[in-house]
Design a protein around this motif. Structure first.
Motif, PDB file in Angstrom:
ATOM      1  N   UNK A 215       1.041  -1.304  -0.034  1.00 28.64           N
ATOM      2  CA  UNK A 215       0.068   0.026   0.011  1.00 28.64           C
ATOM      3  C   UNK A 215       0.785   1.213   0.104  1.00 28.64           C
ATOM      4  N   UNK A 216       2.016   1.279   0.623  1.00 31.71           N
ATOM      5  CA  UNK A 216       2.797   2.425   0.744  1.00 31.71           C
ATOM      6  C   UNK A 216       3.489   2.605  -0.513  1.00 31.71           C
ATOM      7  N   UNK A 217       3.951   1.445  -1.096  1.00 34.65           N
ATOM      8  CA  UNK A 217       4.543   1.692  -2.420  1.00 34.65           C
ATOM      9  C   UNK A 217       3.751   2.137  -3.557  1.00 34.65           C
ATOM     10  N   UNK A 218       2.311   1.862  -3.718  1.00 38.16           N
ATOM     11  CA  UNK A 218       1.728   2.156  -4.639  1.00 38.16           C
ATOM     12  C   UNK A 218       1.115   3.655  -4.130  1.00 38.16           C
ATOM     13  N   UNK A 219       1.040   3.812  -2.877  1.00 38.09           N
ATOM     14  CA  UNK A 219       0.732   5.394  -2.609  1.00 38.09           C
ATOM     15  C   UNK A 219       1.547   6.431  -3.183  1.00 38.09           C
ATOM     16  N   UNK A 220       2.782   6.068  -3.316  1.00 42.48           N
ATOM     17  CA  UNK A 220       3.869   6.891  -3.684  1.00 42.48           C
ATOM     18  C   UNK A 220       3.376   7.570  -5.208  1.00 42.48           C
ATOM     19  N   UNK A 221       2.803   6.637  -6.006  1.00 45.05           N
ATOM     20  CA  UNK A 221       2.572   7.373  -7.295  1.00 45.05           C
ATOM     21  C   UNK A 221       1.410   8.131  -7.464  1.00 45.05           C
ATOM     22  N   UNK A 223       0.997  10.813  -5.580  1.00 46.27           N
ATOM     23  CA  UNK A 223       1.280  12.274  -5.181  1.00 46.27           C
ATOM     24  C   UNK A 223       2.560  12.408  -5.745  1.00 46.27           C
ATOM     25  N   UNK A 224       2.554  13.483  -6.741  1.00 46.46           N
ATOM     26  CA  UNK A 224       4.034  14.084  -7.155  1.00 46.46           C
ATOM     27  C   UNK A 224       4.844  14.746  -6.180  1.00 46.46           C
ATOM     28  N   UNK A 225       4.220  15.017  -4.995  1.00 46.66           N
ATOM     29  CA  UNK A 225       5.269  15.710  -3.998  1.00 46.66           C
ATOM     30  C   UNK A 225       6.347  14.675  -3.476  1.00 46.66           C
ATOM     31  N   UNK A 226       5.427  13.608  -3.184  1.00 45.26           N
ATOM     32  CA  UNK A 226       6.145  12.400  -2.742  1.00 45.26           C
ATOM     33  C   UNK A 226       7.227  11.783  -3.625  1.00 45.26           C
ATOM     34  N   UNK A 227       6.781  11.801  -4.818  1.00 44.27           N
ATOM     35  CA  UNK A 227       7.701  11.224  -5.886  1.00 44.27           C
ATOM     36  C   UNK A 227       9.002  12.221  -6.165  1.00 44.27           C
ATOM     37  N   UNK A 228       8.753  13.314  -6.042  1.00 47.32           N
ATOM     38  CA  UNK A 228       9.863  14.274  -6.148  1.00 47.32           C
ATOM     39  C   UNK A 228      10.869  14.148  -4.753  1.00 47.32           C
ATOM     40  N   UNK A 229      10.113  13.996  -3.583  1.00 48.02           N
ATOM     41  CA  UNK A 229      10.916  14.103  -2.402  1.00 48.02           C
ATOM     42  C   UNK A 229      11.867  12.782  -2.244  1.00 48.02           C
ATOM     43  N   UNK A 230      11.320  11.669  -2.720  1.00 45.45           N
ATOM     44  CA  UNK A 230      12.134  10.544  -2.617  1.00 45.45           C
ATOM     45  C   UNK A 230      13.079  10.666  -3.743  1.00 45.45           C
ATOM     46  N   UNK A 231      12.726  11.177  -5.142  1.00 42.92           N
ATOM     47  CA  UNK A 231      13.986  11.270  -6.075  1.00 42.92           C
ATOM     48  C   UNK A 231      15.018  12.107  -5.713  1.00 42.92           C
ATOM     49  N   UNK A 232      14.799  13.289  -4.865  1.00 40.94           N
ATOM     50  CA  UNK A 232      15.757  14.301  -4.338  1.00 40.94           C
ATOM     51  C   UNK A 232      16.564  13.713  -3.497  1.00 40.94           C
ATOM     52  N   UNK A 233      15.837  12.731  -2.297  1.00 42.44           N
ATOM     53  CA  UNK A 233      16.874  12.125  -1.211  1.00 42.44           C
ATOM     54  C   UNK A 233      17.641  11.095  -2.098  1.00 42.44           C
ATOM     55  N   UNK A 234      17.214  10.256  -3.117  1.00 40.02           N
ATOM     56  CA  UNK A 234      18.045   9.512  -3.673  1.00 40.02           C
ATOM     57  C   UNK A 234      19.297  10.296  -4.087  1.00 40.02           C
ATOM     58  N   UNK A 235      19.170  11.389  -5.168  1.00 41.65           N
ATOM     59  CA  UNK A 235      20.160  12.144  -5.673  1.00 41.65           C
ATOM     60  C   UNK A 235      21.108  12.604  -4.792  1.00 41.65           C
ATOM     61  N   UNK A 236      20.596  13.049  -3.359  1.00 42.93           N
ATOM     62  CA  UNK A 236      21.531  13.523  -2.361  1.00 42.93           C
ATOM     63  C   UNK A 236      21.988  12.294  -1.688  1.00 42.93           C
ATOM     64  N   UNK A 244       8.763   6.046   5.221  1.00 46.66           N
ATOM     65  CA  UNK A 244       8.006   4.748   4.892  1.00 46.66           C
ATOM     66  C   UNK A 244       8.149   4.433   3.262  1.00 46.66           C
ATOM     67  N   UNK A 245       7.386   5.465   2.561  1.00 49.10           N
ATOM     68  CA  UNK A 245       7.135   5.363   1.278  1.00 49.10           C
ATOM     69  C   UNK A 245       8.679   5.061   0.417  1.00 49.10           C
ATOM     70  N   UNK A 246       9.687   5.644   0.716  1.00 47.20           N
ATOM     71  CA  UNK A 246      11.058   5.754  -0.014  1.00 47.20           C
ATOM     72  C   UNK A 246      11.590   4.179   0.321  1.00 47.20           C
ATOM     73  N   UNK A 247      11.439   3.836   1.637  1.00 45.23           N
ATOM     74  CA  UNK A 247      12.081   2.560   1.940  1.00 45.23           C
ATOM     75  C   UNK A 247      11.113   1.743   1.588  1.00 45.23           C
ATOM     76  N   UNK A 248       9.900   1.580   0.893  1.00 47.12           N
ATOM     77  CA  UNK A 248       9.132   0.645   0.415  1.00 47.12           C
ATOM     78  C   UNK A 248       9.330   0.486  -0.929  1.00 47.12           C
ATOM     79  N   UNK A 249       9.635   1.468  -1.654  1.00 45.18           N
ATOM     80  CA  UNK A 249      10.186   1.674  -2.987  1.00 45.18           C
ATOM     81  C   UNK A 249      11.525   0.791  -3.135  1.00 45.18           C
ATOM     82  N   UNK A 250      12.544   1.198  -2.402  1.00 49.11           N
ATOM     83  CA  UNK A 250      13.706   0.601  -2.513  1.00 49.11           C
ATOM     84  C   UNK A 250      13.395  -0.923  -2.336  1.00 49.11           C
ATOM     85  N   UNK A 251      12.675  -1.317  -1.406  1.00 53.16           N
ATOM     86  CA  UNK A 251      12.440  -2.686  -1.086  1.00 53.16           C
ATOM     87  C   UNK A 251      11.762  -3.445  -2.390  1.00 53.16           C
TER      88      UNK A 251
END
Length: 287
Positions: A215-221, A223-236, A244-251
């Motif tokens: 549910x957390x993984x799917x919820x990421x898509x 909301x564009x704010x969450x998408x950009x948040x997780x992408x920004x943290x990856x590049x940083x 939670x959603x970022x960790x679920x994505x990597x998993x």
């Protein structure tokens, strides 16, 4: 005389989208929005770069990575609001001017794309100016460490602005009248920036095990704010504060590279789908 003829010739050969974008850019610059945004971005970045180190009892400025990480949440609050306001002001502007523009021998889709392009150049130019000024000061004070992540973060910020310009244009077309358009824009900002994560976490807390992670993984898509948040943290390279959603994505996807690709594609869909929907709405309206 020759100059006037040449100008008319250029206007006839230039794409209507470019001409409308130039007009929108001129109007936005005259409203001084770009100057205000550039000043806000530059000053906030410099203050955060300085305050981040001063809070720990040191003098000087934070490097690119620490400044960018500190700016992530602020950008996620400010950029969507600015983009929604700009889109609403443009698409729900003076009715007489809007009718005159749509009466010209260009398609409604070209008008919409030209206005969004002009707004994006104005908004993006202001943000880039802020990044360049603050980045120059940080570079002079701390060196080049982390500058790649800083540039990538700036690109993600521009993408977030473009997404909410498109969402704001769609919202204005759906809302119709100007007061209702502003109310709709504010509701969207509250939904995406404040309420969405609370609702998702509340629903996920009712689930157990793999169902909660899915549910957390799917919820990421959603909301564009969450998408950009997780992408920004990856590049940083700041995976420890993904949430939670970022960790679920990597998993699910098994690594930052694939995750980054998926996030960028999903973010581009948040640009394309609102534009397609807005095109359908605009073509059916009686202007």
């Amino acid at each position: 005389m020759r100059t006037a003829k040449r100008a008319r010739s250029d206007a006839m050969t230039t794409s209507p989208i470019v001409l409308i974008a130039q007009r929108e850019l001129t109007i936005t610059v005259r409203n001084r929005w770009t100057v205000i945004m550039a000043a806000v971005f530059g000053v906030l970045m410099l203050v955060i770069a300085w305050a981040g180190v001063a809070a720990e009892g040191y003098d000087g400025m934070a490097d690119f990575t620490r400044t960018s990480a500190s700016m992530v949440n602020l950008v996620l609050y400010v950029v969507p609001l600015m983009a929604l306001v700009l889109a609403t002001l443009s698409f729900a502007g003076d009715r007489g001017t809007t009718e005159l523009l749509f009466s010209q021998p260009v398609s409604r889709t070209e008008v919409m794309l030209g206005k969004i392009a002009g707004l994006f150049v104005a908004m993006g130019g202001a943000m880039v100016a802020g990044f360049i000024v603050s980045g120059g000061v940080i570079l002079f004070q701390t060196g080049t460490e982390g500058i790649g992540g800083f540039i990538a973060f700036a690109v993600m910020t521009l993408l977030l602005g473009l997404i909410f310009l498109c969402v704001g244009a769609l919202a204005t077309m759906l809302a119709g009248r100007r007061p209702r358009s502003f109310g709709f824009a504010i509701l969207l900002w509250f939904h995406f920036v404040l309420f969405y994560d609370l609702v998702v976490l509340g629903l996920a807390s009712q689930l157990r095990g793999q169902s909660a992670v899915t549910a957390l993984f799917l919820s990421l898509f959603g909301n564009p704010v969450d998408l950009v948040r997780v992408a920004s943290l990856i590049v940083l390279d700041n995976e420890t504060i993904f949430g939670a959603t970022g960790a679920a994505l990597l998993r699910f996807l098994g690594g930052p590279e694939v995750s980054m690709l998926v996030l960028v594609v999903a973010a581009m869909l948040w640009v394309g789908l609102p534009l397609l929907w807005a095109r359908v709405v605009l073509r059916s309206q009686d202007i």
